[in-house]
Design a protein around this motif. Structure first.
Motif: not given
Length: 534
Positions: A149-155
């Motif tokens: 999970m990235t910091r922006s919430g993208r999987l």
């Protein structure tokens, strides 16, 4: 003692052996050695000193090479397009810029945190299991996929390749990670597309097959099996020419080669398919070539059985021709009745009136002569009109003298009635053709001239009729207002009138080809062509 000397020799080999030389000289002072022996030993000692100095130079070169290699390795890692991290005790102790770019976290945000914190919960147990098994020397996959999970919430889906290393004197795991999210999305889209294709392929009521570059069936659906009368297992790897005659096979091979070379080829055509039971079916074929970068092209073909439709169309065509012939026959009968019966009666009336005039005395004649003259004029006009109607109902001149004479008479009457100039070019005197062909061609010309009077507002007409290469061609062209064929074709038949429709039907009835060219303010050209042996 020996180890200390060796470490000292590595740090300063010259100093070690100078001191060693002094020790040897000190020892020699207590022995009875000759001068030559002393010189020999000093020479050996000097040689050993030279070797150690050379070793020192080589050592420095190795150290420098190692330093440069480390710098190059670090530069490579820092600039790598893949994310690279080093893990010790579950903590990320090193990460390259690409790792920060992919996940969006800074160094301080990932410092002293377990690398598992960034793995989605569903994948953590598996990743942790692999991590500790690897440290224990147990077999684990050389590469696998993990979702983070990235910091922006993208999987993001990462392809990871872990390996054991030593980092700062302690065992560690270096992980090379590549973002394959787009590839996975593309694979998923491809999978869904393949599922849709397979669903359409299998459920289609049309026969669909995939043919390789050798002409053999790779895939067929149930409809194809039903069409050919062969099971799927028997069809696969069978050559498509099995179900057609030699002439059809050669034609399809020619189309295939044209499409393969990128040349123009029919994208839709019909052929006769021969079923295993001998039944011949008419097939509407829509082939498409599928090209690959490193593989031979394949052909996807959609086949539709149009046998029954063609039979109905042929029956309708035959009925259409019969109806037109029946119409002409009825018109001929009416025309004959008008000419032979009513026409004769009008002639008798005119004759009787002339007889009355002859037998009347001058006194009686003077009182009724004007009335009789008026009656005879009405009778003559009625007779002329009756002949026009009779000729319009059935062109007796065509029947008796042929198409050329009938058309010449039609053009003469057209010019006399409309005062429109006709430039006529009829490059034949006699023409022996079937009467139904002649009558239908005459009717097409007649309809074209009628439309000119109704719509064109032209000042001149060009008419041509000639035979070329076994084909009779007729053209009627005006310089009038013209019209948009596209607009007319989109109208209902009631709005666009029956003229064009009737001409098309008459051309079909004689296996002819009708072409109409027209544009606003550019006039209209009607062309019809028919084979004389039709």
């Amino acid at each position: 003692m020996c180890a200390r000397v060796c470490r000292k020799a590595l740090n300063n080999p010259s100093e070690v052996f100078v001191n060693r030389g002094q020790e040897e000289l000190s020892k020699m002072s207590h022995t009875d050695k000759t001068k030559d022996q002393l010189l020999e030993e000093l020479t050996k000692l000097h040689q050993r000193v030279v070797k150690l100095e050379a070793a020192e130079v080589e050592h420095q070169q190795v150290v420098e090479a190692l330093r440069q290699a480390e710098e190059q390795y670090r530069s490579l890692v820092e600039r790598a397009s893949d994310a690279i991290i080093i893990i010790q005790n579950e903590k990320t102790v090193y990460r390259n810029p690409m790792y920060e770019k992919v996940l969006g976290y800074s160094v301080t945000e990932t410092m002293d945190r377990s690398f598992l914190d960034f793995v989605v919960p569903e994948d953590r147990n598996l990743v942790k299991d692999y991590y500790y098994k690897r440290l224990e020397g147990k077999p684990t996959p050389r590469e696998y996929e993990v979702r983070v999970m990235t910091r922006s919430g993208r999987l993001v889906t990462m392809e990871v390749k872990p390996d054991l290393i030593e980092y700062k004197g302690e065992p560690a795991t270096m992980v090379v990670m590549r973002d394959i999210t787009e590839r996975k999305e593309a694979e998923e889209a491809l999978r869904e597309s393949e599922e849709r294709f397979r669903s359409i392929f299998e459920k289609s009521r049309d026969a669909i097959c995939l043919i390789d570059s050798e002409g053999r069936y790779l895939m067929v659906n149930d409809a194809m099996c039903e069409l050919t009368g062969v099971s799927r297992d028997e069809l696969v790897n069978k050559h498509y020419s099995t179900f057609m005659d030699k002439e059809t096979h050669e034609l399809m091979e020619q189309h295939w080669l044209q499409r393969k070379r990128g040349e123009p080829a029919p994208d839709r055509y019909e052929f006769k398919l021969i079923r295993t039971d001998g039944d011949i079916r008419i097939i509407d074929n829509v082939p498409t070539v599928i090209h690959f970068q490193d593989k031979p092209p394949l052909t996807l073909t959609i086949l539709r059985d149009v046998t029954e439709r063609r039979r109905m169309e042929d029956a309708l065509e035959s009925m259409r021709s019969k109806l037109l012939n029946l119409q002409e026959s009825e018109r001929s009968k009416i025309s004959r009745v008008l000419h032979d019966t009513i026409g004769q009666n009008i002639g008798i009336l005119d004759f009787n009136l002339a007889t009355i005039v002859e037998i009347l005395d001058e006194t009686s004649l003077e009182s009724i002569s004007r009335l009789i003259d008026n009656m005879r004029n009405v009778i003559r006009e009625t007779g002329d009109k009756l002949r026009d109607i009779s000729s319009g109902l059935h062109p007796r001149l065509v029947q008796e003298l042929g198409l050329v004479a009938g058309v010449r008479n039609l053009i003469d009457r057209f010019q006399g009635a409309t005062w429109i100039e006709v430039h006529s070019s009829i490059q034949l005197d006699e023409l022996q053709i079937d009467e139904s062909v002649a009558v239908n061609l005459y009717r097409i010309v007649q309809e074209a001239l009628t439309n000119i009077v109704k719509h064109s507002k032209c000042s001149s007409v060009l008419f041509e009729m000639a035979v070329d290469d076994g084909r009779l061609g007729v053209m009627v062209k005006d310089n009038g207002t013209g019209f948009s064929l596209e607009d007319v074709s989109q109208r209902d038949i009631e709005q666009r009138g029956m003229g064009l429709f009737i001409m098309e039907e008459r051309a079909k009835a004689i296996d002819g080809r009708l072409q109409i060219h027209s544009e606003p303010d550019q006039g209209t050209k009607v062309q019809v062509e028919v084979y004389l042996n039709a």
